[in-house]
Every structure is written in C-alpha cells, then in structure tokens.
Design an enzyme around this catalytic site. Structure first.
Site, PDB file in Angstrom:
ATOM      1  N   HIS A   1       0.837  -1.201   0.000  1.00  0.00           N
ATOM      2  CA  HIS A   1       0.000   0.000   0.000  1.00  0.00           C
ATOM      3  C   HIS A   1       0.873   1.253   0.000  1.00  0.00           C
ATOM      4  CE1 HIS A   1      -3.647   2.319   1.496  1.00  0.00           C
ATOM      5  NE2 HIS A   1      -2.654   3.136   1.819  1.00  0.00           N
ATOM      6  N   GLU A   2       1.877   1.296   0.896  1.00  0.00           N
ATOM      7  CA  GLU A   2       2.696   2.506   1.013  1.00  0.00           C
ATOM      8  C   GLU A   2       3.526   2.762  -0.234  1.00  0.00           C
ATOM      9  OE1 GLU A   2       1.808   4.354   3.160  1.00  0.00           O
ATOM     10  OE2 GLU A   2       0.864   2.986   4.551  1.00  0.00           O
TER      11      GLU A   2
ATOM     12  N   HIS B   1       1.558   4.383  -2.984  1.00  0.00           N
ATOM     13  CA  HIS B   1       1.370   5.836  -2.921  1.00  0.00           C
ATOM     14  C   HIS B   1       2.465   6.545  -3.716  1.00  0.00           C
ATOM     15  CE1 HIS B   1      -2.084   6.479  -0.415  1.00  0.00           C
ATOM     16  NE2 HIS B   1      -1.601   5.787   0.602  1.00  0.00           N
TER      17      HIS B   1
ATOM     18  N   GLU C   1      -6.239   6.614  -2.364  1.00  0.00           N
ATOM     19  CA  GLU C   1      -6.171   5.645  -1.281  1.00  0.00           C
ATOM     20  C   GLU C   1      -6.607   4.254  -1.758  1.00  0.00           C
ATOM     21  OE1 GLU C   1      -5.038   4.606   2.519  1.00  0.00           O
ATOM     22  OE2 GLU C   1      -4.718   6.465   1.413  1.00  0.00           O
TER      23      GLU C   1
ATOM     24  N   HIS D   1      -9.791   7.613   3.495  1.00  0.00           N
ATOM     25  CA  HIS D   1      -9.762   6.195   3.838  1.00  0.00           C
ATOM     26  C   HIS D   1     -11.158   5.581   3.792  1.00  0.00           C
ATOM     27  CE1 HIS D   1      -5.984   7.751   5.567  1.00  0.00           C
ATOM     28  NE2 HIS D   1      -5.506   6.569   5.220  1.00  0.00           N
TER      29      HIS D   1
END
Length: 809
Positions: A374-375, A378, A398, A464
């Site tokens: 996920h990170e 980004h 997101e 989120h």
C-alpha cells in the site's frame, strides 16, 4: 567515477547540446514528449486556450503496446493551474490518438500576488500552530486555483437517485493562491502532513487537507508473521547490512535498505541507522516488545518484514507491470522502522522517498505485507496520475494503494513470473494487524464508516472511507458479484462475472498510468478504465464489458448493454506450409462488419501481420528452433473485437550445420525472445540500426544507470559456439585512460548466476560506426545458458552502447 574537479552537472537539454555529434542520449520518451508539447502549443486555440497558456511535461513513457503517452501540467502566464492536466497519446505507428483532457478554460487573472510566500507561510503557521519542528521545510508554490461547485446534470433527480455521471464539476471563479505543503513529525505534534491553499491576495485559507498517506486507522491492530523468508543482504567484510543490492540504485542509501529509528522523532535524524547484523540471521519472528532493544533479534523482526514488503512490492511492479521501481527509473527507496513510541500508523512520504512504520499501541508492528505494498503504491501514484489527496481523487488515491497492496499480497503468496494469480491473498486490508481488518474491499461498509457505492457526498469523506466504492468496484471487476450476501449489490441484481486478478490489475494500472490526471473523480476513473480495457483487450471485449458492469455496481455509469458496441468477434483459421528455409503462414477470416487486420503468432510471440485478404506472411524458419511449434492467428475488426484461431502445429527441421541459435538476433521483432530493461530495444533516430530498423541501445543517459538485454540459448554439444555481434560505442567522455562506463558480455546459468564475463567494453572503445565482435562460447557446449549484454553508466557524461545483429551459429 567520471566526475572530476570543476565538472558541472548539465541540465538535460544543455547536456544534449554539449555532446554535439557525440550524441548524448535523448530518450525516445522525452523526444516524443517534446514533440507532443509542440503539438499542444500549436493546438491551443482548438483547445479553447489563449497564448497565455503553456504546458510543462510531467512525464512520458512508452507502454507495452508501443503507444507513447506524455502527461502535461497546464500553466497560465507561467503559473501552474491547479488540476489542469492533459495527456497526449500516440499510437505505435506514430498516429495521434485522442487526448485525455482535464484542461481548464476561461482563465482571466492577474498572477501578481499581493502577499509574498513568507506571508502565506505565516498564515499557515498561525492555523497549524506547531509545537515542534518541521521534518522538512514547508514548501510554497503559486497556483491558479479553480474554486468549484458540483452541478447536477439531470435536473429533478432526487439526491439519493444520483449516479456519478449525473454530476459534473463547474468552475465558479479562479483565484491566485499559494499551495503550501507541511510535514510535522515530532513528539509534540505527532506526525501530521497538511496542505493548504491560501488566497495570494487576501491571505484567506481556501482549502486545507491531510496529506499523510497512511494505511492504518486509529483503534485496530495485531501482529504480522511472514514465516521464514530469504532476504537480500550485503556483507561489508565485517558485518551484514540489511541492504538489497539487486533492486534500486541511487536514493539516500544507494540501494533499498531498512533503517532503525530507535523510537526517535524523524526530526532528530533524517534517515535512521542502517540495520546490521553479525551472523546474517535476522529477527525472532515475534511481535516487538515495546521498550526493548530495537537492535536485538526481537527488534530486528520489524526490519525483516519491512524488507520483505519492499522486495515483493518491487518485484510485483517490475514483473507484472514492467515498471522499474516506484518512480519507473529504478531509484532506490528505504523503510524506517520503530518510529517514535507505540505509534499506531505507517505512512509514505514523497519528501524522503521512503516508508515509515510504527510499533503500534492498539496495533502491533505495522509492517504487514499488504501495508508495505500500500505505502509503496502511494509513491507510484505520485509519479503517474498524482491523484490529489482530497475529495474523490483522494479516495481513488487511497483505493489505488489498497488495490495494489492486495495484488502484491496475491502475487507474493500465489503468483510467479508476470502472473499475479487468484490464490494466496485475500480481500481485506491489514487483517494480520488486528482481530478485525482495517478495510473490507468486497463490502467496505463492514468497517462502519465506508460507503459501498458512490453518492454525491462521497467526496466529503475522509479518503480512507471515500476509497470504499472503488475498492468494491475492483473486487467486482476481478472476482465478480453474487446475487446475495456481502458480495452482492442492488445495482447488479443478476450479479456479474469477474475477469480475474491479472486482467483487472493490468486494466487498473494502465488507467492510472495512462489516462488518469490529478483531478480524476469516480466518473473519470470509469472512463480511464474503459479506455484501458479497450487498449489491452479490444473494444467490446469481455474485459471492457466487465469494467462497465463493475462500475455500475457502485453506482458509477451504466451497465453494459448489447447496444454499447459491436461485440461480434471475427472468425479466423490458420495454416502453415514448409519445414525449412522460408515458410508461409496463411489465414482466412470473416466478420459481420469486416476484418481490419490479421496477426500471426508462433508459440505466443507476434511474428507479423497482414491487412489484406488473402492474409499471409513469410518467415525465415532459421529464426526458430528445430522443434515443433504452434501457429495461431488473431483477426481484428473495426470495433477492436478479436477472434483467435485454434493452434496449428508445425515442425521446423533446418540443417543443423551452421544453424542460428539466437532468436530475433536483429531485434526486428522488437523484444520478442529477449529480456530487457525498459526501452532498450527499439527504433532510434539517434542510434540507427546496423541492419534493418531495430537495435538494442543501452545507457546513454548521462546519469547513473544500468541496462541489460539477454536471451537464453541452448548450445549443442557438437557446436563450435561462436558469438558475433555488431557494436557501436559513442560517448561524451573525453578521457583516454579511464573506463567510466562499461558494457560486459556475460554468460549466466539459467538461474541467473554469472558464470563468466567474455569481454568488457567501455567509453575507451568509442567508434564512429559499428564494428563486428567475435567471442567464443565453446566452453559451454551442451549447456543452456543466458547470453547477457550488461551495461553500467556513472553519474556524469553519457556513453551509449548499441548492439545489433547478434548471432551464435
């Protein structure tokens, strides 16, 4: 290194001009981007823009379909227009394709601010009221900000009945503003990344939003275990470093690494301390005990999980989407673990180009695999669509990270090669951190806050939560929808059939990297995904239909109907004649509206095409191995529908004496039969081929860079095994004594281990044309090897290594 005292780093254009006839490499993507910029400038009137508008190239790339895409930022009188983007698209044949247009029109504005940037920062400082220091100095940028209102296109519809396509955004006014970005990371304020838009004339705060790209939400958490894993490390001679020397170069540490923050606020140290270990055995597999040593085995466990997440995320993007790292250029990143004390979050920061993980309080250590994916995602988003992290675009940003975090989990635990697979992962986020997951992609509302479908208020939610509908849409696209239960939706009462992880992920990645802009909303994401599905699988394909239905399942756009497009695929059959020398492929094809093209594939590799009936082509059979092969033909109609023939087996039996062992040695079939770093094989006006139109151009960037191209070949036990190829080397280096940039000809085994370096060439071998090289492979008779050309360029002054017409007979 080639950097000598007094040598200055040149700008891209200056370096190119300085090299003159030495031909400093202008990458084809950049050349196409410059050409696209000129076309945009010439088309301003048709686009509704006047001479005060211009375009800044944000990025350009050529995709696996051979299409070129250039992403531009709109400017007005030299000032960035907030949300003003345009993406140009060019076909493989050089033809211009329709724009992705998010340009803003009707701007009439004085761009001289009444307030200076320091005054804008003072406004932000007053509102933010920080108690401690900034992690990085706040940045300010003057922008033209469009103040927007949403307008319902279909008057009279009740709010609850609105579909995403019923609403459009309308500019109320343009305001000159400062975009201010702040990053607080200290013990007094905690970790806060906050952006502001401040009126450049009045100092009024027009908009503020949280830009901390996080995974976690307050109040949930648990431990993470990946079991026993293999980690890349680096031995210094005295100790082992948690450093991956095989993925990523440059950046803060030169490679992907994990560092120890030892509970310090990030303002106390910029990067942390690189993890080292004496015996190369890391961690104890148990969750970190708060307050204990961060360098003992228990403290190392977080570093193990962080490195594992980086490895799997990097490999996913490279192998599935042919993307070289987060930024597409292979720049190394790093992960910081043990930030602060009991910090319940994990986040990505563009400022440090790194991931940061807390140990958790209600959470345990936050280094779960889908969190790591996920990170990193980004960072990928920031360097592609760059979706603004607020409103609907923030929810999509997101969701994009949730989508790829999930796909990385599937890939790491059930995939291989370029295949993601549909097993090994799951459809929840952070489920290994807590009793309950952070998010449920198949039914977002299970978290109590996220909506399952789009509504006109979705953009007002925290990103989120506004990500929920897109998460669910992607689940439907991949796995389908049922008629009851948590995987059903009232918008699809009969359910739908999914297309699997591989097709769904490829569609979404292409939508993100080719068609989305910073201001894309849910309706725009639908359009981008439809375009991506058409590109990859054809108009009217089952994949395009699934995109329509999946978005309809979250109240965005209509479902697919039979009238949406011509969906009748052509019928096609194939035949082959000949076993040696020149062989012939033929096909018959028909369609309800007409066949536009037939392509011929051998063992899945495209060999050629024909646009006129009777459809046929010839092939030099010595480019194939002496074995049984399978021919298939694909027929296309004007709507993009594709019909595929059944496979036809044929045999090649050329005389073995003098038989060619290298397939596609002249590169005329592009990258077919070769494995390459992105952009090596192609047609280049700056480096013409020795024969034909294609060659392999390695390095030539004038900055630290690594390129390679290789092919696996089987050398008969009776062969002499002589390798020949044509090599051209040009360079901007002026030294006659030092080899700063090199290309090695190497032999590897099938597992990728280097067995030998046959020859090394460098900037000292520069020449004005091609010279033929000859090297012996006799030591490898009876073996299957990888023949690799591997080039490394240092950080200053370009050297280009160009090879063509590779042969082993």
């Amino acid at each position: 290194m080639a950097i000598a005292t007094g040598r200055m780093a040149l700008s891209f254009l200056a370096a190119a001009l300085a090299a003159g006839t030495l031909n400093a490499r202008l990458p084809q993507d950049s050349l196409r981007g410059e050409a696209a910029a000129q076309r945009l400038l010439a088309s301003r009137a048709q686009l509704g823009l006047d001479g005060d508008h211009a375009f800044l190239l944000r990025g350009a790339h050529t995709d696996q379909l051979g299409q070129a895409h250039a992403h531009f930022q709109q400017t007005y009188k030299g000032v960035k227009v907030w949300g003003g983007d345009v993406i140009t698209h060019t076909g493989k044949d050089g033809a211009e394709l329709p724009l992705t247009n998010a340009l803003l029109k009707g701007i009439q504005l004085n761009v001289t601010p009444a307030l200076g940037s320091a005054e804008a920062l003072a406004v932000v400082q007053g509102d933010l009221a920080p108690k401690g220091a900034y992690a990085y100095a706040p940045t300010t940028e003057l922008v033209v900000y469009p103040e927007m209102a949403e307008v319902v296109r279909r008057a009279g519809k009740a709010t609850a009945d609105l579909n995403a396509e019923d609403v459009s955004r309308q500019v109320l006014r343009y305001t000159l503003a400062y975009h201010v970005h702040t990053e607080l990371e200290n013990d007094q304020d905690g970790i806060k990344h906050t952006d502001y838009l401040v009126d450049a004339h009045t100092g009024a705060i027009l908009k503020t939003w949280n830009t901390l790209h996080t995974t976690a939400a307050t109040g949930t958490g648990n431990s993470q275990y990946n079991g026993t894993v293999s980690l890349p490390t680096n031995y210094t001679g005295t100790t082992y470093e948690l450093r991956d020397t095989t993925r990523g170069t440059g950046g803060s540490f030169g490679n992907n690494v994990v560092t120890n923050m030892a509970h310090a606020a990030t303002t106390s140290t910029a990067t942390g301390t690189l993890y080292t270990d004496a015996d190369n055995t890391w961690g104890d597999g148990a969750n970190y005990v708060e307050g204990s040593s961060t360098t003992a085995a228990n403290g190392e466990t977080a570093a193990v999980d962080a490195m594992f997440g980086m490895i799997k995320s990097w490999d996913y993007y490279k192998n599935v989407h042919t993307r070289n790292g987060i930024d597409g250029a292979g720049t190394a990143t790093y992960s910081r673990v043990h930030i602060s004390n009991s910090y319940d979050n994990a986040f990505w920061s563009d400022s440090c180009f790194c991931m940061t993980y807390g140990d958790g309080s209600s959470f345990t250590t936050l280094t779960a695999l889908d969190v790591a994916g996920h990170e990193m995602s980004h960072g990928v988003c920031a360097r592609t669509a760059n979706l603004t992290y607020s409103g609907e675009s923030g929810g999509l940003n997101e969701s994009n990270s949730d989508i790829f975090g999930t796909m990385i989990e599937f890939y790491a635990r059930g995939g291989s090669g370029s295949t993601i697979g549909n097993t090994g992962g799951n459809w929840t986020i952070g489920e290994q951190l807590a009793t309950n997951p952070l998010r449920w992609m198949y039914k977002p509302s299970l978290d109590g806050s996220s909506p399952d479908a789009w509504s006109s208020t979705v953009g007002n939610l925290d990103v989120h939560y506004s990500s929920g509908p897109m998460n669910r849409c992607f689940y439907f696209l991949s796995q389908g929808a049922t008629t009851s239960g948590n995987t059903s939706t009232t918008y699809l009462p009969s359910g739908m059939t999914g297309i699997g992880n591989d097709a769904a992920a490829r569609i979404w990645f292409r939508a993100l990297s080719v068609y989305m802009t910073s201001s894309t909303n849910y309706a725009g994401a639908r359009t981008a995904a439809i375009n991506a599905a058409k590109d990859l699988y054809g108009a009217g394909s089952a994949q395009e239909q699934a995109v329509w239905n999946a978005f309809h399942g979250i109240n965005v756009g209509a479902a697919w109907t039979s009238g949406s497009s011509d969906t009748t695929a052509p019928t096609v059959s194939a035949t082959e004649s000949g076993t040696s020398g020149t062989i012939t492929f033929s096909a018959t094809a028909s369609d309800n509206v007409g066949v536009t093209k037939v392509e011929f594939y051998v063992d899945g590799a495209l060999k050629g095409s024909d646009t006129t009936s009777p459809y046929s082509m010839t092939l030099d059979s010595t480019t194939l191995t002496n074995a049984s092969h399978t021919l298939t033909a694909k027929a296309y109609d004007a709507a993009g529908n594709v019909g595929t023939s059944t496979g036809v087996s044929f045999t090649v039996s050329n005389a073995t004496s003098g038989a060619e062992l290298v397939l596609n040695g002249g590169f005329e079939s592009g990258a077919t039969s070769w494995t390459q770093t992105s952009g090596v094989i192609g047609t280049f006006t700056g480096e013409p081929a020795h024969g034909g139109s294609y060659d392999a151009w390695m390095c030539g960037y004038g900055s630290a860079h690594t390129d390679y191209v290789y092919q696996q070949i089987a050398i008969p036990s009776t062969a002499t095994g002589t390798l020949t190829f044509w090599l051209h080397v040009d360079t901007a280096e002026t030294t006659t004594t030092t080899a700063y940039d090199t290309m090695k000809v190497q032999v590897l085994n099938t597992s990728g281990t280097v067995l030998a370096t046959l020859a090394t060439y460098s900037n000292l071998n520069k020449n004005t044309g091609y010279t033929q090289q000859s090297l012996s492979l006799s030591a490898y008779k009876g073996q299957t090897i990888r023949l690799r050309f591997y080039s490394v360029e240092d950080s200053s002054l370009q050297t280009s290594f160009v090879i063509d017409d590779v042969s082993v007979k």
